[in-house]
Design an enzyme around this catalytic site. Structure first.
Site, PDB file in Angstrom:
ATOM      1  N   ASP A 146       0.818  -1.227   0.000  1.00  0.00           N
ATOM      2  CA  ASP A 146       0.000   0.000   0.000  1.00  0.00           C
ATOM      3  C   ASP A 146       0.845   1.267   0.000  1.00  0.00           C
ATOM      4  OD1 ASP A 146      -2.255  -1.703   0.371  1.00  0.00           O
ATOM      5  OD2 ASP A 146      -1.822  -1.723   2.517  1.00  0.00           O
ATOM      6  N   GLY A 198       1.564   3.075  -2.406  1.00  0.00           N
ATOM      7  CA  GLY A 198       1.211   3.988  -3.497  1.00  0.00           C
ATOM      8  C   GLY A 198       1.920   3.586  -4.786  1.00  0.00           C
ATOM      9  N   LYS A 199       2.314   2.300  -4.857  1.00  0.00           N
ATOM     10  CA  LYS A 199       3.004   1.786  -6.064  1.00  0.00           C
ATOM     11  C   LYS A 199       2.168   2.001  -7.308  1.00  0.00           C
ATOM     12  CE  LYS A 199       3.251  -2.492  -5.062  1.00  0.00           C
ATOM     13  NZ  LYS A 199       2.677  -2.414  -3.729  1.00  0.00           N
ATOM     14  N   LYS A 240       0.142   4.314  -8.290  1.00  0.00           N
ATOM     15  CA  LYS A 240       0.313   5.627  -8.905  1.00  0.00           C
ATOM     16  C   LYS A 240       1.696   5.731  -9.568  1.00  0.00           C
ATOM     17  CE  LYS A 240       1.639  10.224  -7.979  1.00  0.00           C
ATOM     18  NZ  LYS A 240       1.609  11.493  -7.294  1.00  0.00           N
ATOM     19  N   HIS A 296      -4.300  -1.782  -6.548  1.00  0.00           N
ATOM     20  CA  HIS A 296      -3.677  -0.509  -6.897  1.00  0.00           C
ATOM     21  C   HIS A 296      -4.737   0.534  -7.207  1.00  0.00           C
ATOM     22  CE1 HIS A 296       0.192  -2.059  -6.786  1.00  0.00           C
ATOM     23  NE2 HIS A 296       0.241  -2.614  -7.962  1.00  0.00           N
ATOM     24  N   GLN A 310       2.044  -6.196  -3.184  1.00  0.00           N
ATOM     25  CA  GLN A 310       2.297  -6.044  -1.746  1.00  0.00           C
ATOM     26  C   GLN A 310       3.656  -5.375  -1.513  1.00  0.00           C
ATOM     27  OE1 GLN A 310       1.084  -9.420  -2.697  1.00  0.00           O
ATOM     28  NE2 GLN A 310      -0.923  -8.542  -2.454  1.00  0.00           N
ATOM     29  N   THR A 361       2.692 -12.503   2.871  1.00  0.00           N
ATOM     30  CA  THR A 361       1.875 -12.991   1.774  1.00  0.00           C
ATOM     31  C   THR A 361       2.477 -14.322   1.299  1.00  0.00           C
ATOM     32  OG1 THR A 361       0.785 -12.245  -0.247  1.00  0.00           O
ATOM     33  CG2 THR A 361       3.133 -11.736  -0.056  1.00  0.00           C
ATOM     34  N   ALA A 386      -7.608  -0.688  -0.044  1.00  0.00           N
ATOM     35  CA  ALA A 386      -8.296  -0.475  -1.325  1.00  0.00           C
ATOM     36  C   ALA A 386      -9.200  -1.666  -1.658  1.00  0.00           C
ATOM     37  CB  ALA A 386      -7.275  -0.262  -2.436  1.00  0.00           C
ATOM     38  N   ARG A 408      -5.942   0.980   8.069  1.00  0.00           N
ATOM     39  CA  ARG A 408      -4.552   0.558   8.169  1.00  0.00           C
ATOM     40  C   ARG A 408      -3.946   1.072   9.456  1.00  0.00           C
ATOM     41  NH1 ARG A 408      -3.609   2.542   2.040  1.00  0.00           N
ATOM     42  NH2 ARG A 408      -4.507   0.738   1.010  1.00  0.00           N
ATOM     43  N   SER A 448       6.293  11.872  -4.228  1.00  0.00           N
ATOM     44  CA  SER A 448       4.893  12.067  -4.591  1.00  0.00           C
ATOM     45  C   SER A 448       4.233  12.973  -3.558  1.00  0.00           C
ATOM     46  CB  SER A 448       4.211  10.701  -4.634  1.00  0.00           C
ATOM     47  OG  SER A 448       2.826  10.848  -4.768  1.00  0.00           O
TER      48      SER A 448
HETATM   49  P1  GDP Z   1      -0.578   0.578  -3.772  1.00  0.00           P
HETATM   50  O1  GDP Z   1      -1.258  -0.746  -3.684  1.00  0.00           O
HETATM   51  O2  GDP Z   1       0.835   0.512  -3.309  1.00  0.00           O
HETATM   52  O3  GDP Z   1      -0.744   1.241  -5.097  1.00  0.00           O
HETATM   53  O4  GDP Z   1      -1.274   1.532  -2.733  1.00  0.00           O
HETATM   54  P2  GDP Z   1      -2.837   1.834  -2.558  1.00  0.00           P
HETATM   55  O5  GDP Z   1      -3.441   2.054  -3.880  1.00  0.00           O
HETATM   56  O6  GDP Z   1      -3.442   0.852  -1.653  1.00  0.00           O
HETATM   57  O7  GDP Z   1      -2.773   3.164  -1.736  1.00  0.00           O
HETATM   58  C1  GDP Z   1      -2.313   4.299  -2.232  1.00  0.00           C
HETATM   59  C2  GDP Z   1      -3.355   5.376  -2.005  1.00  0.00           C
HETATM   60  O8  GDP Z   1      -2.701   6.584  -1.785  1.00  0.00           O
HETATM   61  C3  GDP Z   1      -4.241   5.613  -3.202  1.00  0.00           C
HETATM   62  O9  GDP Z   1      -5.501   6.036  -2.780  1.00  0.00           O
HETATM   63  C4  GDP Z   1      -3.515   6.715  -3.960  1.00  0.00           C
HETATM   64  O10 GDP Z   1      -4.352   7.509  -4.770  1.00  0.00           O
HETATM   65  C5  GDP Z   1      -2.987   7.513  -2.817  1.00  0.00           C
HETATM   66  N1  GDP Z   1      -1.722   8.191  -3.049  1.00  0.00           N
HETATM   67  C6  GDP Z   1      -0.638   7.765  -3.771  1.00  0.00           C
HETATM   68  N2  GDP Z   1       0.359   8.667  -3.674  1.00  0.00           N
HETATM   69  C7  GDP Z   1      -0.096   9.672  -2.875  1.00  0.00           C
HETATM   70  C8  GDP Z   1       0.493  10.879  -2.385  1.00  0.00           C
HETATM   71  O11 GDP Z   1       1.629  11.215  -2.642  1.00  0.00           O
HETATM   72  N3  GDP Z   1      -0.289  11.651  -1.557  1.00  0.00           N
HETATM   73  C9  GDP Z   1      -1.559  11.319  -1.215  1.00  0.00           C
HETATM   74  N4  GDP Z   1      -2.236  12.126  -0.415  1.00  0.00           N
HETATM   75  N5  GDP Z   1      -2.137  10.190  -1.654  1.00  0.00           N
HETATM   76  C10 GDP Z   1      -1.417   9.379  -2.476  1.00  0.00           C
END
Ligand code: GDP
Length: 445
Positions: free
Chosen positions: A18, A20-21, A23, A46, A237, A252, A312, A318, A426
């Site tokens: 989680d 933010g991978k 993005k 994601h 993960q 995992t 997500a 969390r 980010s």
């Molecule tokens: P992933 O599985 O690693 O992609 O992570 P998740 O998708 O579970 O969680 C990332 C969350 O953080 C998502 O809702 C993204 O839109 C958000 N996100 C990603 N980068 C940033 C950031 O730099 N700032 C903020 N505020 N939110 C972010």
């Protein structure tokens, strides 16, 4: 390092997932021709926001959201056929053209390994029953059958995508597996049996729809690399959830570390150009398991609220904590991480003080060594260095020099102490809210 090698990169979560991978993979996919998932299943979740529109992809690599970028589901992934088809439908409904391997040439956009393992309904049945059984250690799984599918893989009794497409084999496999799993689930957990006949019918139909996407992705990826294409290997993960290197047993069932990119796609280690670890500016963990820097007070609630730290896939809140440098150093070590991407800087904008764990004290001794067992984790006393918060908005800032000085100091401290260079930061959920350091931009140019 040769030019060719620089054209590939592994990108993975440096913490417990989680980070933010999603993005970051989306932002970087602009530079790559192919994004290949190498581990996990439809529990990855994601979230990608493109011009205010939110996409949650659980199985399909988010590279497919970019025109001209292909997505590969590698052999290391466990594929739930129904989840895959639902996701394809969701993308098609959103107006994205999703063509399979059968489209050939440059038109093919989404490719599924013929060697990936298949998740079937009895995997979910077993997982749900086992997770709720009295006396079991709760791992906090997403109950999607991912663990039991990996168990069958290692037990050499799993069904692979290539077998899913062979209807005679599929029928026999489902009959035999249902007989065995129904017996076990009933004897151990009193679960009602699953019907092999309707299961076969459902999955034979699904197989027909999946067939156009299936190919030998190891051959495809190696050919693409040999032809000079850029390939990104996307982990699922995070490294600390890796089956071998994570905080076992709260991990995992697959190889979330960089090594998984090799075994999970069939591309040799000499073809990996660089390793990019994605870390939040703080730490979160979902589900059970050790978490030395977990915050018990209102600061944790502040990070959770500002960072929207809810799963997500599952919606679970969390757990939040301060940055843990011994764990980050360990993660960088086992992955050979060269570059870090720091996400969610903006979430810390309101913190007056930011404690960062720089070292552990275990049984009165200062150490950087990560305990292998739960007992060791329980005796960790984190040693913190408290940095001053910047108390102003970093949201959307795209140049390092424009960050508040204290935010720059925080990032430089993290970089110095972690042993890897910061390549990107980010500052918000959108694609545009990202800064890229010049040296990193040159590597990917
Ligand atoms: P992933 O599985 O690693 O992609 O992570 P998740 O998708 O579970 O969680 C990332 C969350 O953080 C998502 O809702 C993204 O839109 C958000 N996100 C990603 N980068 C940033 C950031 O730099 N700032 C903020 N505020 N939110 C972010």
């Amino acid at each position: 390092m040769s030019q060719n090698q620089r054209k590939t990169a592994v990108i993975l979560g440096a913490q417990w997932g989680d980070e933010g991978k999603g993005k970051i993979v989306d932002v970087l996919s602009e530079k790559f021709n192919i994004v290949a998932r190498y581990a996990g299943g439809h529990n990855a979740g994601h979230t990608v926001i493109i011009k205010g529109r939110k996409f949650i992809l659980q199985l399909i690599p988010c590279g497919v959201l970019r025109p001209g970028c292909k997505g590969v589901i590698g052999n290391g992934v466990v594929l739930d056929p129904m989840a895959f088809l639902n996701e394809v439908k969701k993308l098609k409904d959103a107006g994205l053209p999703i063509h399979g391997a059968d489209a050939g040439g440059d038109t093919g956009q989404l490719f599924v390994s013929n060697r990936a393992q298949v998740i079937l309904p009895y995997h979910r049945m077993i997982e749900l029953a086992a997770e709720n059984a009295p006396g079991r250690t709760k791992i906090g799984t997403t109950s999607r059958g991912i663990g039991p599918a990996y168990e069958d893989k290692m037990h050499r009794s799993g069904l692979r995508v290539v077998d899913l497409l062979n209807s005679a084999l599929l029928r026999t496999h489902i009959e035999n597996a249902c007989h065995e799993k129904n017996t076990i689930a009933h004897a151990l957990f009193g679960t009602a049996p699953l019907d092999p006949k309707s299961m076969y019918e459902d999955y034979a139909r699904a197989a027909e729809q999946i067939a156009p996407f299936v190919t030998d992705t190891a051959v495809m990826l190696n050919q693409a690399i040999a032809a000079g294409q850029r390939v990104m290997f996307e982990g699922a993960q995070g490294a600390l959830l890796d089956i071998d290197h994570g905080t076992y047993p709260f991990v995992t069932s697959s190889s979330a570390t960089a090594g998984g990119a090799v075994t999970g796609t069939g591309v040799g280690p000499t073809q990996i150009g660089t390793v990019i670890g994605v870390t939040k500016a703080y730490v979160t963990r979902v589900g059970e398991g050790p978490f030395p820097t977990e915050i018990g007070d209102a600061s944790g609630d502040l990070l959770r609220a500002r960072g929207q730290e809810y799963g997500a896939v599952t919606g679970r809140p969390r757990r939040c904590g301060w940055l843990d440098l011994p764990l980050l150093r360990y993660s960088n070590l086992i992955n050979g991480t060269e570059w870090l991407v720091v996400t969610k800087m903006d979430v810390m904008d309101e913190c007056a003080e930011i404690p960062v764990c720089t070292c552990y004290k275990i049984d009165g001794k200062m150490t950087d060594v990560i305990p292998a067992d739960m007992r060791g984790f329980d005796s960790i006393q984190p040693i913190y260095t408290v940095l001053k918060g910047w108390k102003s908005s970093t949201e959307g800032i795209t140049e390092f020099g424009k960050l508040p000085q204290l935010a720059q100091d925080y990032l430089r401290f993290l970089e110095r102490e972690s042993g890897a260079k910061i390549g990107m930061v980010s500052t918000g959920p959108d694609r545009e809210q990202t800064m890229t350091m010049p040296e990193f931009a040159a590597v990917l140019a």
